[in-house]
Write a protein that holds these residues in place. Structure first.
Motif, PDB file in Angstrom:
ATOM      1  N   GLY A   1       0.814  -1.217   0.000  1.00  0.00           N
ATOM      2  CA  GLY A   1       0.000   0.000   0.000  1.00  0.00           C
ATOM      3  C   GLY A   1       0.839   1.254   0.000  1.00  0.00           C
ATOM      4  O   GLY A   1       0.536   2.222  -0.691  1.00  0.00           O
ATOM      5  N   THR A   2       1.920   1.233   0.774  1.00  0.00           N
ATOM      6  CA  THR A   2       2.833   2.379   0.790  1.00  0.00           C
ATOM      7  C   THR A   2       3.519   2.550  -0.548  1.00  0.00           C
ATOM      8  O   THR A   2       3.688   3.664  -1.043  1.00  0.00           O
ATOM      9  N   ILE A   3       3.906   1.446  -1.146  1.00  0.00           N
ATOM     10  CA  ILE A   3       4.591   1.486  -2.431  1.00  0.00           C
ATOM     11  C   ILE A   3       3.702   2.122  -3.495  1.00  0.00           C
ATOM     12  O   ILE A   3       4.169   2.854  -4.363  1.00  0.00           O
ATOM     13  N   LEU A   4       2.409   1.877  -3.438  1.00  0.00           N
ATOM     14  CA  LEU A   4       1.507   2.441  -4.437  1.00  0.00           C
ATOM     15  C   LEU A   4       1.477   3.966  -4.378  1.00  0.00           C
ATOM     16  O   LEU A   4       1.184   4.631  -5.362  1.00  0.00           O
ATOM     17  N   GLN A   5       1.777   4.532  -3.212  1.00  0.00           N
ATOM     18  CA  GLN A   5       1.743   5.989  -3.054  1.00  0.00           C
ATOM     19  C   GLN A   5       3.122   6.620  -3.189  1.00  0.00           C
ATOM     20  O   GLN A   5       3.326   7.784  -2.864  1.00  0.00           O
TER      21      GLN A   5
ATOM     22  N   LEU B   1      10.860  -2.237  -7.644  1.00  0.00           N
ATOM     23  CA  LEU B   1      11.393  -1.413  -8.722  1.00  0.00           C
ATOM     24  C   LEU B   1      12.096  -2.305  -9.732  1.00  0.00           C
ATOM     25  O   LEU B   1      12.652  -3.342  -9.366  1.00  0.00           O
ATOM     26  N   ASP B   2      12.089  -1.910 -10.990  1.00  0.00           N
ATOM     27  CA  ASP B   2      12.834  -2.674 -11.976  1.00  0.00           C
ATOM     28  C   ASP B   2      13.985  -1.870 -12.570  1.00  0.00           C
ATOM     29  O   ASP B   2      14.596  -2.295 -13.545  1.00  0.00           O
ATOM     30  N   ALA B   3      14.283  -0.721 -11.985  1.00  0.00           N
ATOM     31  CA  ALA B   3      15.436   0.061 -12.432  1.00  0.00           C
ATOM     32  C   ALA B   3      15.821   1.059 -11.344  1.00  0.00           C
ATOM     33  O   ALA B   3      14.986   1.462 -10.531  1.00  0.00           O
ATOM     34  N   LEU B   4      17.094   1.448 -11.341  1.00  0.00           N
ATOM     35  CA  LEU B   4      17.610   2.460 -10.420  1.00  0.00           C
ATOM     36  C   LEU B   4      18.535   3.394 -11.199  1.00  0.00           C
ATOM     37  O   LEU B   4      19.256   2.961 -12.103  1.00  0.00           O
TER      38      LEU B   4
ATOM     39  N   THR C   1       7.575  -0.329 -13.595  1.00  0.00           N
ATOM     40  CA  THR C   1       6.698  -0.660 -12.475  1.00  0.00           C
ATOM     41  C   THR C   1       6.018   0.578 -11.916  1.00  0.00           C
ATOM     42  O   THR C   1       4.928   0.491 -11.336  1.00  0.00           O
ATOM     43  N   ASP C   2       6.616   1.748 -12.088  1.00  0.00           N
ATOM     44  CA  ASP C   2       5.937   2.989 -11.705  1.00  0.00           C
ATOM     45  C   ASP C   2       4.679   3.185 -12.555  1.00  0.00           C
ATOM     46  O   ASP C   2       3.655   3.688 -12.076  1.00  0.00           O
ATOM     47  N   ILE C   3       4.771   2.813 -13.818  1.00  0.00           N
ATOM     48  CA  ILE C   3       3.611   2.920 -14.713  1.00  0.00           C
ATOM     49  C   ILE C   3       2.526   1.939 -14.289  1.00  0.00           C
ATOM     50  O   ILE C   3       1.335   2.265 -14.289  1.00  0.00           O
ATOM     51  N   ILE C   4       2.939   0.732 -13.887  1.00  0.00           N
ATOM     52  CA  ILE C   4       1.975  -0.249 -13.366  1.00  0.00           C
ATOM     53  C   ILE C   4       1.274   0.316 -12.141  1.00  0.00           C
ATOM     54  O   ILE C   4       0.052   0.225 -11.996  1.00  0.00           O
ATOM     55  N   ARG C   5       2.036   0.941 -11.251  1.00  0.00           N
ATOM     56  CA  ARG C   5       1.445   1.520 -10.038  1.00  0.00           C
ATOM     57  C   ARG C   5       0.476   2.647 -10.360  1.00  0.00           C
ATOM     58  O   ARG C   5      -0.558   2.809  -9.698  1.00  0.00           O
ATOM     59  N   GLU C   6       0.808   3.458 -11.363  1.00  0.00           N
ATOM     60  CA  GLU C   6      -0.056   4.571 -11.731  1.00  0.00           C
ATOM     61  C   GLU C   6      -1.438   4.065 -12.153  1.00  0.00           C
ATOM     62  O   GLU C   6      -2.471   4.604 -11.752  1.00  0.00           O
TER      63      GLU C   6
END
Length: 615
Positions: free
Chosen positions: A286-290, A472-475, A582-587
């Motif tokens: 849940g935190t990761i989604l925000q 995350l899938d990249a840094l 994965t940020d796009i997935i979360r969005e």
């Protein structure tokens, strides 16, 4: 555990669980207390093998009782120099009901709303006998070990040199438990090897505070990362002037400032700086989604894209009896990040992704370079938690299910529950690029701050652990002055390093030098060092997106350079994070989560897809 448990097994238990204490009980039903073992006791075993049992090295005091006052427990632990103790029901009923560490107590006080009586680090930090808390990278590790085991220290600060005491790392009980590379006695034909140096096992880099840092802020950093000690530096010179121990933090909450201490004049807050290599903390889905830089009003309408419309009808497949080596060859042959796993009857039982391949790297190097009898099979790395969606489910719902299970593939089913297609993370990102331009800016979906950035000299183990922890899938790889590239999940499985279970893979560096006698004579010097981020990154100099850019621009760069993420800079050009697939997935997942919480439908009417096939 029982008192007859081998001490080496206890050491492995504490290492794998990352818990600071293991309690001995008579049996699991009665839970009658018989003693306990901490990190300090297990590191007294200085080789791989030992005949000692848990009861041979166990402590029986101090302990805490459930009715004890917090102040009493802290005082007891501080006097006996222990970090964690078992919690018993009462002196008359020594039944184990839990364990507690100093960090747990501080965390509990913070969660309950207590504010520290001493407000700044300067009021409670340790400055006396500072040399006892200092060590150097070239110091023999047995000297630090002796201070931790026999003198009750929880850790030491590693500084650059005696003349320049600038913190460069930490070495604590945890570092000794985490690896055996420091062992003084080794079972080998050559007998005793040379004793390791501090740099071999130290935590590279150190979070630092200044005297003006609020205790509450320092405490948060320490309890969240299990740091028992924090260097305190002079803001102007960067040199060590004190240390803040977890005991000092506890004192700040229950007693206040040390005698004679005066709170320093208020200055602009200098945030705690986490230098390589910071410890990874854990967070909830849940935190990761925000996890964004700038929150925007949630998108409440669906994009109108169904699961069936983006599903692919087939994916390459391997069988449950295949080896990891075969799976790797299949990925290279079909240029894919995903493989289905089927059983002897052809039924889909799992998925292998490049993330799963990371588990296939062990102590002896890449699985595919091992001897045949050393190789693992597919069941060692496959993921069986595969989200299943309906053909008319929206792309947002698919994204939510993938985010919740941290999966990279979803199976699309018909009304009868039969597979009719597959959706990968890349399919969702491609649909976003084609249909959702203008939906969000980079700042609305990116992973900000130090979560999304690593230093090129961080260990590769640290980077992978951070990626797994924060989904995350990249840094972004940033050295403090310029962007060097990215660490990308889709490129990592073909780099030789160890997984989070076994530690950090090492590389052998060989130097050839001339010997003193005779110019023609040469000798070789072999040094073993950890693989670093710089060894596995994808170079992307001056490739980035700005916070104000559309997300679609970021996707275009990901496709151009075949990476799962790109660096992000603000309008002034300062590097502030990374934006990943994965940020796009979360969005997209946030939209579905909002609608589900409101009880709204998350489906789209769409034509059915054709039945799938496995190559």
């Amino acid at each position: 555990m029982s008192g007859d448990t081998p001490a080496t097994v206890v050491r492995a238990m504490l290492r794998d669980s990352e818990e600071p204490i293991a309690v001995i009980v008579n049996n699991e039903k009665e839970m009658k207390y018989e003693g306990y073992v901490t990190w300090r006791e297990v590191i007294q075993i200085t080789s791989h093998y030992s005949h000692l049992r848990a009861k041979d090295i166990a402590l029986d005091y101090p302990v805490a009782y459930k009715e004890d006052e917090v102040e009493e427990v802290i005082q007891r632990m501080r006097e006996e120099k222990v970090y964690a103790v078992p919690v018993l029901d009462s002196p008359d009923n020594p039944r184990v009901i839990g364990v507690v560490s100093i960090a747990d107590i501080v965390k509990g006080l913070m969660a309950a709303g207590f504010e520290p009586i001493a407000e700044t680090v300067a009021e409670v930090m340790t400055t006396e006998n500072l040399d006892d808390y200092i060590t150097y990278q070239d110091e023999r590790v047995n000297r630090v070990w002796s201070d931790l085991v026999y003198h009750g220290k929880l850790g030491k600060v590693v500084v650059r040199s005696k003349e320049e005491p600038v913190p460069v790392g930490l070495i604590t009980l945890r570092e000794f438990v985490a690896t055996g590379r420091w062992f003084f006695h080794r079972e080998s034909e050559r007998g005793l090897k040379s004793i390791a140096k501090v740099r071999t096992i130290m935590l590279r880099g150190a979070p630092v505070a200044t005297p003006e840092t609020p205790v509450e802020y320092a405490a948060k950093i320490m309890v969240e990362n299990d740091f028992p000690i924090l260097p305190v530096i002079d803001e102007e010179t960067g040199k060590l002037i004190g240390v803040l121990t977890i005991y000092d933090v506890a004192r700040a909450y229950v007693e206040g400032a040390k005698p004679g201490r005066v709170k320093p004049a208020k200055k602009a807050l200098l945030p705690i700086e986490v230098r390589p290599e910071e410890r990874v903390t854990y967070t909830t889905t849940g935190t990761i989604l925000q996890q964004v830089l700038v929150t925007k009003p949630p998108v409440e309408t669906l994009a109108g894209i169904s699961a069936a419309s983006i599903a692919r009808p087939e994916l390459p497949a391997v069988t449950i009896n295949d080896t990891i080596e075969h799976a790797r060859k299949m990925m290279l042959r079909y240029r894919t990040n995903y493989l289905l796993v089927v059983d002897e009857k052809g039924q889909i039982i799992g998925v292998v992704t490049k993330w799963g391949m990371l588990k296939a790297i062990g102590l002896k190097g890449p699985i595919w370079k091992r001897r045949v009898h050393d190789r693992y099979f597919i069941d060692y790395v496959m993921d069986t938690d595969i989200p299943r969606v309906k053909a008319d489910d929206s792309i947002e719902k698919v994204a939510l299910l993938m985010a919740q299970s941290k999966a990279e593939v979803a199976i699309v089913e018909d009304e009868k529950g039969q597979p009719i297609g597959f959706i990968t993370k890349d399919d969702i990102v491609e649909a976003y690029e084609r249909h959702m331009a203008g939906r969000a800016k980079v700042e609305n979906i990116m992973t900000p701050g130090r979560i999304g950035i690593v230093h090129p000299h961080h260990s590769l183990y640290h980077a992978v652990k951070k990626m797994k922890t924060f989904y995350l899938d990249a840094l972004t790889v940033y050295d403090g002055s310029q962007i060097l590239g990215v660490v990308s999940a889709n490129r990592l499985p073909f780099v030789a390093y160890e997984d989070a279970v076994t530690g950090t893979k090492s590389r052998r560096l060989i130097w050839v030098r001339k010997l003193v006698r005779g110019a023609a004579r040469k000798g070789r010097y072999v040094k073993v060092t950890p693989l670093l981020v710089v060894d596995a990154m994808v170079p992307l100099r001056n490739v980035y997106v700005k916070t104000s850019d559309d997300v679609v621009k970021a996707i275009e760069l990901m496709n151009q350079y075949n990476v799962d993420g790109v660096p992000v800079v603000d309008e002034e050009g300062k590097v502030i994070g990374v934006v990943t697939k994965t940020d796009i997935i979360r969005e997209l997942a946030r939209t579905a989560k909002l609608r589900i919480e409101r009880g709204e439908v998350v489906k789209v009417e769409e034509k059915k897809a054709k039945p799938p096939e496995a190559k």
